[in-house]
Design a protein around this motif. Structure first.
Motif, PDB file in Angstrom:
ATOM      1  N   ALA A  19      17.560 -44.861  -5.696  1.00 33.89           N
ATOM      2  CA  ALA A  19      16.587 -44.212  -4.859  1.00 33.89           C
ATOM      3  C   ALA A  19      16.047 -43.120  -5.446  1.00 33.89           C
ATOM      4  O   ALA A  19      16.749 -42.015  -5.958  1.00 33.89           O
ATOM      5  CB  ALA A  19      17.032 -43.779  -3.694  1.00 33.89           C
ATOM      6  N   MET A  20      15.066 -43.228  -6.483  1.00 33.78           N
ATOM      7  CA  MET A  20      14.356 -42.359  -7.178  1.00 33.78           C
ATOM      8  C   MET A  20      13.036 -41.728  -6.710  1.00 33.78           C
ATOM      9  O   MET A  20      12.191 -42.334  -6.370  1.00 33.78           O
ATOM     10  CB  MET A  20      13.769 -43.170  -8.712  1.00 33.78           C
ATOM     11  CG  MET A  20      15.030 -43.760  -9.470  1.00 33.78           C
ATOM     12  SD  MET A  20      14.348 -44.472 -10.867  1.00 33.78           S
ATOM     13  CE  MET A  20      13.938 -42.974 -11.942  1.00 33.78           C
ATOM     14  N   SER A  21      13.311 -40.394  -6.290  1.00 38.55           N
ATOM     15  CA  SER A  21      12.357 -39.647  -5.583  1.00 38.55           C
ATOM     16  C   SER A  21      11.353 -38.959  -6.587  1.00 38.55           C
ATOM     17  O   SER A  21      10.512 -38.508  -6.134  1.00 38.55           O
ATOM     18  CB  SER A  21      12.665 -38.474  -4.827  1.00 38.55           C
ATOM     19  OG  SER A  21      13.527 -37.480  -5.539  1.00 38.55           O
ATOM     20  N   GLY A  22      11.674 -38.991  -7.848  1.00 37.02           N
ATOM     21  CA  GLY A  22      10.638 -38.461  -8.702  1.00 37.02           C
ATOM     22  C   GLY A  22      11.204 -36.904  -9.149  1.00 37.02           C
ATOM     23  O   GLY A  22      10.484 -36.538 -10.097  1.00 37.02           O
ATOM     24  N   GLY A  23      12.472 -36.667  -8.499  1.00 37.52           N
ATOM     25  CA  GLY A  23      12.915 -35.322  -9.065  1.00 37.52           C
ATOM     26  C   GLY A  23      13.928 -35.616 -10.045  1.00 37.52           C
ATOM     27  O   GLY A  23      14.403 -36.436 -10.673  1.00 37.52           O
ATOM     28  N   VAL A  24      14.550 -34.334 -10.377  1.00 38.25           N
ATOM     29  CA  VAL A  24      15.606 -34.195 -11.431  1.00 38.25           C
ATOM     30  C   VAL A  24      16.898 -35.017 -11.211  1.00 38.25           C
ATOM     31  O   VAL A  24      17.548 -35.777 -11.935  1.00 38.25           O
ATOM     32  CB  VAL A  24      15.749 -32.788 -12.070  1.00 38.25           C
ATOM     33  CG1 VAL A  24      16.276 -31.764 -10.987  1.00 38.25           C
ATOM     34  CG2 VAL A  24      16.900 -32.870 -13.123  1.00 38.25           C
ATOM     35  N   ASP A  25      17.405 -34.753  -9.762  1.00 36.47           N
ATOM     36  CA  ASP A  25      18.626 -35.011  -9.382  1.00 36.47           C
ATOM     37  C   ASP A  25      18.653 -36.723  -9.378  1.00 36.47           C
ATOM     38  O   ASP A  25      19.630 -37.423 -10.224  1.00 36.47           O
ATOM     39  CB  ASP A  25      18.805 -34.786  -8.105  1.00 36.47           C
ATOM     40  CG  ASP A  25      18.825 -33.189  -7.812  1.00 36.47           C
ATOM     41  OD1 ASP A  25      19.526 -32.573  -9.009  1.00 36.47           O
ATOM     42  OD2 ASP A  25      18.583 -32.785  -6.811  1.00 36.47           O
ATOM     43  N   SER A  26      17.709 -37.312  -8.922  1.00 39.70           N
ATOM     44  CA  SER A  26      17.918 -38.906  -8.578  1.00 39.70           C
ATOM     45  C   SER A  26      17.609 -39.413 -10.057  1.00 39.70           C
ATOM     46  O   SER A  26      17.800 -40.584 -10.433  1.00 39.70           O
ATOM     47  CB  SER A  26      16.739 -39.437  -7.672  1.00 39.70           C
ATOM     48  OG  SER A  26      15.453 -39.163  -7.815  1.00 39.70           O
ATOM     49  N   SER A  27      16.694 -38.874 -10.937  1.00 38.48           N
ATOM     50  CA  SER A  27      16.393 -39.496 -12.212  1.00 38.48           C
ATOM     51  C   SER A  27      17.841 -39.340 -13.245  1.00 38.48           C
ATOM     52  O   SER A  27      17.952 -40.222 -13.876  1.00 38.48           O
ATOM     53  CB  SER A  27      15.212 -38.322 -12.900  1.00 38.48           C
ATOM     54  OG  SER A  27      14.189 -38.423 -12.212  1.00 38.48           O
ATOM     55  N   VAL A  28      18.438 -38.072 -12.952  1.00 36.60           N
ATOM     56  CA  VAL A  28      19.639 -38.050 -13.682  1.00 36.60           C
ATOM     57  C   VAL A  28      20.655 -39.043 -13.379  1.00 36.60           C
ATOM     58  O   VAL A  28      21.574 -39.751 -14.083  1.00 36.60           O
ATOM     59  CB  VAL A  28      20.342 -36.716 -13.571  1.00 36.60           C
ATOM     60  CG1 VAL A  28      21.800 -36.750 -14.066  1.00 36.60           C
ATOM     61  CG2 VAL A  28      19.633 -35.657 -14.275  1.00 36.60           C
ATOM     62  N   VAL A  29      20.811 -39.434 -11.956  1.00 37.96           N
ATOM     63  CA  VAL A  29      21.684 -40.521 -11.343  1.00 37.96           C
ATOM     64  C   VAL A  29      21.251 -41.868 -12.115  1.00 37.96           C
ATOM     65  O   VAL A  29      22.249 -42.635 -12.719  1.00 37.96           O
ATOM     66  CB  VAL A  29      21.348 -40.664  -9.914  1.00 37.96           C
ATOM     67  CG1 VAL A  29      22.104 -42.003  -9.364  1.00 37.96           C
ATOM     68  CG2 VAL A  29      21.937 -39.641  -9.140  1.00 37.96           C
ATOM     69  N   ALA A  30      19.935 -42.121 -12.200  1.00 37.62           N
ATOM     70  CA  ALA A  30      19.432 -43.535 -12.970  1.00 37.62           C
ATOM     71  C   ALA A  30      20.044 -43.510 -14.360  1.00 37.62           C
ATOM     72  O   ALA A  30      20.181 -44.491 -14.814  1.00 37.62           O
ATOM     73  CB  ALA A  30      17.998 -43.515 -12.918  1.00 37.62           C
ATOM     74  N   GLY A  31      19.815 -42.257 -15.035  1.00 44.06           N
ATOM     75  CA  GLY A  31      20.184 -42.075 -16.611  1.00 44.06           C
ATOM     76  C   GLY A  31      21.697 -42.226 -16.528  1.00 44.06           C
ATOM     77  O   GLY A  31      22.219 -43.012 -17.570  1.00 44.06           O
TER      78      GLY A  31
END
Length: 397
Positions: A19-31
Motif C-alpha cells: 500500500a503506497m501512500s506516496g510517503g517515505v515509509d511505504s516507499s521504503v517498504v516497497a524498496g
C-alpha cells in the motif's frame, strides 16, 4: 536488512502488494521487499481530491502523493496501480467522522480508515491480484504465534508507534498483513530511502486527519452537513449559563482557548450535549475520569472478549496515541466493556479510542480496543442537559 515475511515457498514465488501512500515509509517498504526478492506490486488509493489538499505539506492519498508513489515505483522497477476509492472513503470514513462530531464526539478517523478502506477493501484487492500478503508502512510489528495466527505488537520506535490506530484490525486481516518497519526507527527508514535513491527521502510526514486541508474540522463538517451547526448555550458545571455558541462542532472536550466566555477562572470544555446543544465548561479537575464504557470492541488477544470476567483482568490502556499506556482493569459488566484507569486521565471524550496492551514496554502486544461510548466524570451529571444545578458525585458524560 531484508524483511522476512513468514510466507511459504521462495520469495520470488510470493507476490506482495504494498500500500503506497506516496510517503517515505511505504516507499521504503516497497524498496525493501523488492531488494529481498519478492514479487512486489504497488497500489495507491486515491481517497480524496479537494483542491488545496493536493498540494499541502502533510497531505496524503491525493494528487501529488499519487505522483510521488508512481515515481518511486518507476525507480524501483515495480508495477504500480492507482485505485479510485473516493466514494468508499467518503462513505466509510468522512461521513461517519462528520456524524460523530455532530453528536458531540471526538472521532479518530484513522482507525475507521484502516479498519474499512485499507485493511478490508484493499486487502480484498490484494487477494484478487494473487498476493500472498499485503504490506504497509505502519510503525507496528506482527509475529507468528505458532498457532497459525499472528499477533500485533508495538514497534521499536516508540515515538512512531501507530498501534493505537490499528487496534481494530481483525485476526483474519492480521494474518494477511505484514509491517516491515516494526523493527526500524524513522531515522533508519529515511537512511534506507536515501540509499534506494528515492525522491521522497526528505518528504514531510503525513498528518493524522488527511482530509481536513485547513486543519479546521468545523469547516469540513459544515460543508458536508449544511445547517447542522445549531447555536446553543455555554453552561458552567455548577449550572450557570455563561453565554451562547454557534455550534458544538466548534468545540472539543478538553479545549481551553476560544470558548468565547469570560470568567474569573480558567475554563475547559467538559462535555458536549448534542441533544440540548449545550457546551458544558468547568475547571480542569472536572475533566478527570477513571471509568470508560466502550462500544464496538475488537479483541485480538488470547481467548475471547466474552471470557473477560466482571471482576476484570489487568491490562495497560491508551486513550490517546501520544500518551504512554497506563495500568487499567478491563471488565465485562452487564454486557458492557468497561475500562478502569488506575491513574485516571483528563479530557477523555466519547468517540476516542481506548486500546489495550499486555504491558507498557516497547514491543508490548496489542490485545484490542474499542470506541469510547461514555465516560464517568466527577462533576458532570444528567442535570447538565436539563439545566438543573449540578450535584456532587460521579455520572456518565
Amino acid at each position: 536488512m531484508f524483511p522476512e515475511l513468514d510466507l511459504p515457498g521462495r520469495r520470488e514465488e510470493n507476490r506482495v502488494v504494498v500500500a503506497m501512500s506516496g510517503g517515505v515509509d511505504s516507499s521504503v517498504v516497497a524498496g525493501l521487499l523488492k531488494r529481498a526478492g519478492y514479487d512486489v506490486v504497488g497500489v495507491t488509493l486515491q481517497l480524496y481530491d479537494h483542491g488545496e489538499a493536493t498540494h499541502r505539506k502533510g497531505a496524503c492519498c491525493a494528487g501529488q502523493d499519487i505522483l510521488d508513489a508512481r515515481r518511486v515505483a518507476e525507480t524501483l522497477g515495480i508495477p504500480h496501480y492507482v485505485l479510485d476509492y473516493e466514494e468508499r472513503f467518503r462513505a466509510a470514513v468522512i461521513d461517519s467522522f462528520a456524524e460523530s462530531y455532530l453528536h458531540g464526539e471526538t472521532p479518530v478517523p484513522c482507525v475507521s480508515c484502516n479498519q474499512t478502506v485499507k485493511f478490508s477493501d484493499l486487502l480484498d484487492t490484494a487477494r484478487s491480484l494473487g498476493a500472498a500478503a499485503l504490506a504497509t508502512g505502519h510503525y507496528v510489528d506482527s509475529r507468528a504465534l505458532g498457532t497459525g495466527h499472528r499477533a500485533l505488537y508495538r514497534p521499536v520506535d516508540e515515538d512512531r508507534d501507530q498501534s493505537y490506530f490499528l487496534y481494530a484490525t481483525t485476526q483474519e486481516q492480521l494474518d494477511f498483513v505484514r509491517f516491515p518497519l516494526g523493527s526500524l526507527t524513522k531515522a533508519e527508514t529515511r537512511d534506507l530511502a536515501r540509499a534506494f535513491g528515492l525522491a521522497v527521502a526528505e518528504k514531510h510526514d503525513s498528518q493524522d486527519i488527511c482530509f481536513v486541508p485547513s486543519g479546521r474540522y468545523a469547516d469540513v463538517i459544515e460543508r458536508l452537513k449544511p445547517g447542522a451547526a445549531e447555536p446553543g448555550e455555554i453552561v458552567h458545571v455548577d449550572g450557570r449559563v455563561l453565554g451562547r455558541h454557534a455550534g458544538i462542532i466548534r468545540f472539543t472536550v478538553g479545549q481551553r482557548r476560544g470558548i468565547g466566555v469570560a470568567a474569573g477562572e480558567p475554563l475547559y470544555v467538559v462535555h458536549l450535549d448534542s441533544e440540548t446543544r449545550r457546551v458544558v465548561v468547568g475547571p480542569r479537575e472536572a475533566l478527570m475520569t477513571r471509568e470508560l464504557h466502550l462500544r464496538q470492541v475488537n479483541w485480538i488477544g488470547d481467548g475471547t472478549i466474552e471470557a473477560i470476567p466482571a471482576t476484570g483482568v489487568e491490562v495497560w490502556a491508551k486513550v490517546r496515541s501520544t500518551r504512554p499506556p497506563q495500568p487499567a482493569l478491563l471488565a465485562r459488566r452487564d454486557g458492557d466493556i468497561v475500562v478502569e484507569l488506575a491513574d485516571g486521565e483528563h479530557g477523555v471524550a466519547p468517540g476516542q479510542a481506548c486500546v489495550f496492551y499486555d504491558s507498557a514496554d516497547r514491543g508490548a502486544r496489542v490485545l484490542g480496543g474499542g470506541t469510547i461510548a461514555r465516560v464517568a466524570r466527577s462533576s458532570v451529571t444528567a442535570g447538565v442537559a436539563s439545566g438543573d444545578r449540578l450535584s456532587t458525585g460521579t455520572a456518565a458524560a
